[in-house]
Design an enzyme around this catalytic site. Structure first.
Site, PDB file in Angstrom:
ATOM      1  NE  ARG A  18      -3.341   0.173   2.879  1.00  0.00           N
ATOM      2  CZ  ARG A  18      -3.825   0.367   4.106  1.00  0.00           C
ATOM      3  NH1 ARG A  18      -3.870  -0.635   4.970  1.00  0.00           N
ATOM      4  NH2 ARG A  18      -4.250   1.559   4.474  1.00  0.00           N
ATOM      5  CD  GLU A 158      -5.695 -11.542  14.908  1.00  0.00           C
ATOM      6  OE1 GLU A 158      -5.861 -10.589  14.117  1.00  0.00           O
ATOM      7  OE2 GLU A 158      -4.844 -11.541  15.813  1.00  0.00           O
ATOM      8  CG  ASN A 173      -3.187  -7.925  20.101  1.00  0.00           C
ATOM      9  OD1 ASN A 173      -2.238  -7.483  20.739  1.00  0.00           O
ATOM     10  ND2 ASN A 173      -3.088  -8.988  19.317  1.00  0.00           N
TER      11      ASN A 173
END
Length: 452
Positions: A18, A158, A173
């Protein structure tokens, strides 16, 4: 109690697509220094026994950056998740017995103090298996979530695998972790990839330890400290945050910033007390500013040293090797490179001093240049104490202007000038009375006749 050994594993294997750059993501600069090296500096404050950078795509660039610092690297040939990345450092830490910090090369602003807090908590009375660094962003977005009771971690998940209830949690996190080396790789060996991404997640070690009856702890920090960089826009945000902190520190330490938001510091800029910095001043690396200096608007300094009470600018440029001794002054549109301006000496306007030594109290007139480069070699110009160099003079190096000497305006000096002498090196003035009027009459006649 004997201090435990410390090691750091810094993950820097990602491609950083990116960023749209040929430069590895972690080597993009913040305040003139690669973001990876900001993190390395913070780690160094803890005096680690070992540091390992996990590399992958673009590894040659990262290896070249850390090799001079004596930092080992480990290669992650395939990007299979953060747990897999950390596991690649096992060989580099062979025989190490101590605490391990897991950090990220694209999260450069984590302080040594926060790292120390993580390590201290690891050795709390309840002896947690791991310590995770958490934060509460304004928008939790796709960050992994931490479910905790007090500072005890109940669950880590996650975002891709989280339930709606778990996604409602605001404690996130950061990915940073402290864990004993004796636990880290044993737990990593048990991590699987049965998840939505098919990756080996580092946070899974927390739940594996919990399954063994060993709890982990979370400590929190401000979201700005764990901001990561995945794009040019995020890099600009990190730069802005760093600059804001540095400006506040400069003012707290006794400098006046007239328009703080317009002043840009480098990672190693040193600023004394009672320094005044006007708007739109930029510091590149290697600048040292003594007490009582004034730096006027739109000046750019890099690799320069400015002595006590000196004045710079406006619109001045000090390049590497520029030294202003106390009370010296450079004014608007003056450039210095590898040059010393002696105590109380002045170069007030439109001057270039390259590879030069200017004595105390000397005055350099407007438009003066030291001709230091002959197309092949650089040569030095030496100007003695109290010398006066008239405006629009060219000093062709190597050349010495003696103490107290005067160089007449418009001179091109190619030979040494003795102390207290006058040097005039320009063509004799030829005045022709009435010539201009006759010229105008002749030109007017030609124009009237249709000729050019």
């Amino acid at each position: 109690m004997t201090p435990r050994s410390i090691a750091a594993i810094i993950l820097a294997a990602g491609k950083g697509t990116r960023m749209q750059s040929d430069l590895h993501k972690v080597l993009h600069p913040v305040a003139g220094r690669p973001m990876l090296l900001h993190l390395v500096d913070s780690v160094a404050a803890l005096a680690p026994d070992r540091s390992v950078v996990v590399v992958g795509a673009g590894r040659q660039q990262v290896e070249a950056a850390v090799a001079p610092l004596g930092i080992a690297t480990a290669h992650q040939a395939q990007q299979l998740g953060t747990g897999h990345a950390v596991a690649q450092a096992e060989a580099a830490l062979d025989g190490f017995d101590g605490d391990v910090l897991v950090l990220y090369g694209d999260v450069p602003l984590v302080s040594a103090a926060t790292m120390r807090r993580m390590l201290d908590r690891l050795h709390g009375e309840d002896a947690p298996a791991t310590v995770v660094l958490g934060f509460r962003p304004a928008d939790p977005g796709a960050y992994g979530r931490i479910v905790a009771e007090g500072d005890r971690i109940v669950k880590m998940v996650e975002f891709k695998d989280a339930t709606a209830e778990e996604r409602a949690q605001t404690l996130c996190n950061s990915g940073l972790m402290a864990v004993r080396s004796s636990d880290l790789f044993a737990l990593l060996a048990r991590v699987g990839n049965d998840n939505a991404a098919g990756e080996y997640y580092l946070p899974d070690v927390v739940m594996l330890a919990a399954a063994d009856g060993r709890a982990s702890a979370v400590i929190e920090t401000d979201a700005a400290e764990v901001a990561g960089v995945n794009s040019r826009a995020e890099l600009a945000g990190i730069e802005a945050a760093w600059q804001a902190t540095r400006r506040a520190r400069a003012m707290a330490e006794g400098a006046t910033l007239v328009a703080p938001e317009t002043v840009w510091f480098a990672h190693d800029t040193q600023i004394g007390r009672d320094v005044v910095i006007e708007p739109n001043v930029v510091f590149g690396p290697g600048v040292r500013i003594a007490d009582g200096v004034t730096i006027r608007a739109f000046s750019h300094l890099a690799g320069a040293s400015v002595g006590e009470g000196a004045e710079v600018g406006p619109y001045a440029r000090l390049r590497p090797g520029a030294v202003l001794e106390p009370q010296a002054k450079v004014g608007n549109f003056v450039e210095m490179k590898n040059a010393v301006l002696g105590r109380g000496a002045k170069a007030n306007h439109l001057t270039y001093l390259g590879d030069a030594e200017v004595g105390a109290g000397a005055n350099i007139g407007a438009g003066t240049i030291t001709c230091n480069y002959n197309g092949f070699l650089k040569n030095r110009t030496r100007i003695g104490e109290g010398a006066f160099v008239g405006s629009n003079s060219a000093l062709v190096a190597p050349v010495t202007i003696g103490a107290g000497a005067i160089v007449a305006a418009g001179s091109v000096i190619t030979r040494d000038v003795a102390p207290d002498a006058l040097a005039v090196a320009r063509a004799a003035q030829d005045v022709r009375p009435g010539w201009a009027a006759r010229f105008r009459e002749a030109m007017a006649a030609l124009k009237a006749a249709g000729k050019r």
